[in-house]
Design a protein around this motif. Sequence first.
Motif: not given
Lengths: 147, 70
Positions: A109-125
């Motif tokens: 889900l985290a990778l999907l969100a990052i791939g979709s352009g959602v700003h997600l810090s590495l810490d959270i992901a």
Amino acid sequence: MMEIAPNLTTETRMRRARSNVLFVYAVLFAIWQAADLLGGIFSPAHFLRSLAAVAGLLWSASLVRILWLQRTIAKDKAVESAVQDELVQHHRSRSFVWGYWTMLATLGLALLAIGSGVHLSLDIAVRIPLVLGVTVPLLVFAIQERE
Amino acid sequence: MSAHERGLANGLKEERARRALTQDALAALVGVSRKTINTIETGRFVPSTLLALRLAEALGRRVEEIFWLT
């Protein structure tokens, strides 16, 4: 050849104590990590920082309790055998499978969100899947042991 | 019924009752917890070959007299 376990109530008591302490350990770990994570996002975060500190301290105490309990169990071989029997191994394996899939799903889900352009810090992901990877197996194990 | 659909049934409860053993007593004889005996009797847990053999030995029976395929 076969010996009767000297104290059956001890075995039941130890097993219950272990599932209780693991449940508490998992909940405290989740609170500690969630509060710490949210404290880094929201501000002012005095309450969250304090909550993380208290939960972290209590988590450390529960860790000591787990180690102490394991030591107590290991003192009596008959009790240890009953407390670590194959049903427990089965519960443990199932718990790890739950943790593995939870971690895989949240990482996906985290990778999907990052791939979709959602700003997600590495810490959270990275942290959320790791926290869930620790918490979920412990909770699943404790619940199975309580059933 | 195909081979892979066949499960394991057991007469552990009946054999235990015949020998007037409690779940606790049988558990102590084979070195497991009472809960393990309970879950085997209710069919929720399938024991390993080793535990099945231990149970049979403790009850003075052959393993196939206690466990069988459905």
